[in-house]
Motif scaffolding. Structure first.
Motif, PDB file in Angstrom:
ATOM      1  N   LEU A 104       0.725  -1.318  -0.113  1.00 42.41           N
ATOM      2  CA  LEU A 104      -0.051   0.060   0.076  1.00 42.41           C
ATOM      3  C   LEU A 104       0.556   1.232   0.084  1.00 42.41           C
ATOM      4  O   LEU A 104       0.637   2.300  -0.784  1.00 42.41           O
ATOM      5  CB  LEU A 104      -1.032   0.017   1.161  1.00 42.41           C
ATOM      6  CG  LEU A 104      -2.389  -0.638   1.106  1.00 42.41           C
ATOM      7  CD1 LEU A 104      -2.961  -0.840   2.311  1.00 42.41           C
ATOM      8  CD2 LEU A 104      -3.096  -0.198  -0.028  1.00 42.41           C
ATOM      9  N   ARG A 105       2.091   1.256   0.996  1.00 45.13           N
ATOM     10  CA  ARG A 105       2.862   2.338   0.823  1.00 45.13           C
ATOM     11  C   ARG A 105       3.805   2.573  -0.590  1.00 45.13           C
ATOM     12  O   ARG A 105       3.582   3.636  -0.988  1.00 45.13           O
ATOM     13  CB  ARG A 105       3.925   2.152   1.830  1.00 45.13           C
ATOM     14  CG  ARG A 105       3.638   2.533   3.313  1.00 45.13           C
ATOM     15  CD  ARG A 105       4.761   2.566   4.266  1.00 45.13           C
ATOM     16  NE  ARG A 105       5.590   1.597   4.132  1.00 45.13           N
ATOM     17  CZ  ARG A 105       5.275   0.345   5.079  1.00 45.13           C
ATOM     18  NH1 ARG A 105       4.296   0.426   5.767  1.00 45.13           N
ATOM     19  NH2 ARG A 105       6.040  -0.615   5.118  1.00 45.13           N
ATOM     20  N   ILE A 165      -3.395   1.054  -4.767  1.00 40.69           N
ATOM     21  CA  ILE A 165      -4.138  -0.195  -4.400  1.00 40.69           C
ATOM     22  C   ILE A 165      -5.277  -0.046  -3.641  1.00 40.69           C
ATOM     23  O   ILE A 165      -6.268  -1.094  -3.572  1.00 40.69           O
ATOM     24  CB  ILE A 165      -2.921  -1.203  -4.171  1.00 40.69           C
ATOM     25  CG1 ILE A 165      -1.943  -1.441  -5.188  1.00 40.69           C
ATOM     26  CG2 ILE A 165      -3.711  -2.496  -3.382  1.00 40.69           C
ATOM     27  CD1 ILE A 165      -0.961  -2.311  -4.796  1.00 40.69           C
ATOM     28  N   ALA A 166      -5.528   0.612  -2.453  1.00 38.81           N
ATOM     29  CA  ALA A 166      -6.260   0.658  -1.725  1.00 38.81           C
ATOM     30  C   ALA A 166      -7.550   0.995  -2.347  1.00 38.81           C
ATOM     31  O   ALA A 166      -8.708   0.443  -2.005  1.00 38.81           O
ATOM     32  CB  ALA A 166      -6.050   1.886  -0.556  1.00 38.81           C
ATOM     33  N   TYR A 172      -8.438   0.373  -5.655  1.00 33.51           N
ATOM     34  CA  TYR A 172      -8.740  -1.165  -6.061  1.00 33.51           C
ATOM     35  C   TYR A 172      -9.460  -1.929  -5.191  1.00 33.51           C
ATOM     36  O   TYR A 172     -10.426  -2.606  -5.562  1.00 33.51           O
ATOM     37  CB  TYR A 172      -7.762  -1.643  -6.716  1.00 33.51           C
ATOM     38  CG  TYR A 172      -7.081  -1.217  -8.020  1.00 33.51           C
ATOM     39  CD1 TYR A 172      -7.701  -0.276  -8.859  1.00 33.51           C
ATOM     40  CD2 TYR A 172      -5.870  -1.312  -8.271  1.00 33.51           C
ATOM     41  CE1 TYR A 172      -7.175   0.120  -9.811  1.00 33.51           C
ATOM     42  CE2 TYR A 172      -5.126  -0.758  -9.204  1.00 33.51           C
ATOM     43  CZ  TYR A 172      -5.898  -0.031 -10.105  1.00 33.51           C
ATOM     44  OH  TYR A 172      -5.256   0.649 -11.211  1.00 33.51           O
ATOM     45  N   ALA A 173      -8.772  -2.122  -4.112  1.00 33.40           N
ATOM     46  CA  ALA A 173      -9.412  -3.046  -3.082  1.00 33.40           C
ATOM     47  C   ALA A 173     -10.706  -2.741  -2.494  1.00 33.40           C
ATOM     48  O   ALA A 173     -11.739  -3.462  -2.646  1.00 33.40           O
ATOM     49  CB  ALA A 173      -8.540  -3.321  -1.766  1.00 33.40           C
ATOM     50  N   ALA A 174     -10.873  -1.405  -2.336  1.00 32.87           N
ATOM     51  CA  ALA A 174     -12.323  -0.906  -1.815  1.00 32.87           C
ATOM     52  C   ALA A 174     -13.355  -1.159  -2.954  1.00 32.87           C
ATOM     53  O   ALA A 174     -14.434  -1.502  -2.908  1.00 32.87           O
ATOM     54  CB  ALA A 174     -12.182   0.680  -1.506  1.00 32.87           C
ATOM     55  N   LYS A 175     -12.981  -0.950  -4.203  1.00 34.42           N
ATOM     56  CA  LYS A 175     -14.125  -0.841  -5.342  1.00 34.42           C
ATOM     57  C   LYS A 175     -14.263  -2.378  -5.372  1.00 34.42           C
ATOM     58  O   LYS A 175     -15.420  -2.853  -5.758  1.00 34.42           O
ATOM     59  CB  LYS A 175     -13.117  -0.432  -6.547  1.00 34.42           C
ATOM     60  CG  LYS A 175     -14.061   0.387  -7.533  1.00 34.42           C
ATOM     61  CD  LYS A 175     -13.197   1.222  -8.738  1.00 34.42           C
ATOM     62  CE  LYS A 175     -12.612   0.181  -9.653  1.00 34.42           C
ATOM     63  NZ  LYS A 175     -11.985   0.881 -10.516  1.00 34.42           N
ATOM     64  N   ALA A 176     -13.666  -3.279  -5.440  1.00 36.96           N
ATOM     65  CA  ALA A 176     -13.571  -4.667  -5.553  1.00 36.96           C
ATOM     66  C   ALA A 176     -14.559  -5.253  -4.484  1.00 36.96           C
ATOM     67  O   ALA A 176     -15.601  -5.947  -4.472  1.00 36.96           O
ATOM     68  CB  ALA A 176     -12.283  -5.495  -5.499  1.00 36.96           C
TER      69      ALA A 176
END
Ligand SMILES: Cc1cc2nc3c(=O)[nH]c(=O)nc-3n(C[C@H](O)[C@H](O)[C@H](O)COP(=O)(O)OP(=O)(O)OC[C@H]3O[C@@H](n4cnc5c(N)ncnc54)[C@H](O)[C@@H]3O)c2cc1C
Length: 225
Positions: free
Chosen positions: A207-208, A213-214, A216-220
């Motif tokens: 993530l850093r 990526i955060a 993308y993960a939230a969207k997924a």
């Protein structure tokens, strides 16, 4: 891990980040460790892929890869389509008949080093893929971008390549529907699985490296089927 893969009959190779084996401390030490691992994998009929990290370690990473490749055929590297240097690297890798993973690139890089536009990066990805496949390199096509998968299928069809000359690669848990579509179309597909006890530290580091990526993960997580 290589022993466990072997004794359980898994169809799995192993990807390694060289900074985890001391690349930033001592390149020779890192090479020796890799030599041991690739040699062990060779005896078991397995394959080692060297991940590509940020631009500060690209030269060192490719140097270690080149030395290993002189001796072993069961080791591959990775390149990033967003790097301005990529087409030069493709030339070097073609000369070595390298086995490569082609991805867009995940690390946040300055504009003088990396292309920034989505279309530019995709065009560079497609060009690199075309050159590598045309030159006979085995390519792991690592993307979840539908347009690039379309481009890849077009190139594969144009060159009349059979499925043993390339594979698609995706990250575990990302766009499983697209994964099934690629697989159903008859292509080989490999899933990248982060493995180890320190999954939290690994996730935080990723993530850093790229806060996108955060998103993308939230969207997924919120995607409604
Ligand atoms: C097998 C594999 C190995 C990789 N190895 C490396 C490497 O060695 N070095 C390196 O720099 N990069 C590596 N990457 C990351 C790669 O460079 C890209 O940053 C990443 O794959 C996103 O680019 P994309 O081609 O999927 O296109 P994008 O346009 O970025 O993404 C397309 C769509 O895929 C989805 N998506 C993409 N990534 C994620 C994610 N992490 N979580 C949830 N959804 C996501 C999103 O919906 C997005 O809209 C690897 C990727 C894969 C698949």
């Amino acid at each position: 891990m290589l022993e466990a893969i072997h004794s359980n009959g898994l169809e799995s190779n192993v990807s390694i980040k060289l900074t985890m084996l001391g690349l930033l401390i001592d390149e020779e030490f890192c090479f020796q460790r890799m030599h041991e691992i690739v040699g062990d994998a060779k005896k078991r009929g397995n394959f080692i892929r060297i991940d590509i990290e940020d631009s500060s370690v690209a030269d060192k990473t490719f140097r270690v890869y080149r030395r290993l490749r002189e001796e072993f055929d069961n080791v591959g590297a990775a390149i990033q389509a967003y790097m301005r240097r990529t087409q030069d690297d493709v030339g070097d890798f073609l000369a070595m008949n390298a086995n490569l993973r082609l991805c867009k690139g995940i690390y946040v890089e300055p504009r003088r080093i990396a292309w920034k536009g989505h279309h530019t990066i995709n065009a560079n990805f497609a060009l690199a893929l075309r050159r590598l496949l045309e030159g006979g390199c085995y390519v792991g096509i690592a993307t979840h971008d539908e347009h690039l998968i379309w481009e890849a299928e077009r190139i594969v069809r144009e060159f009349g390549l059979d499925r043993t000359k390339y594979e698609f690669q995706m990250l575990l848990g990302v766009d499983e529907e697209l994964r099934d579509i690629i697989h159903a179309a008859g292509h080989r597909l490999r899933i990248y699985v982060p493995f180890g006890k320190h999954w939290y530290a690994y996730s935080m580091r990723r993530l850093r490296e790229n806060p996108k990526i955060a998103g993308y993960a939230a969207k997924a997580a919120l995607r409604i089927k």
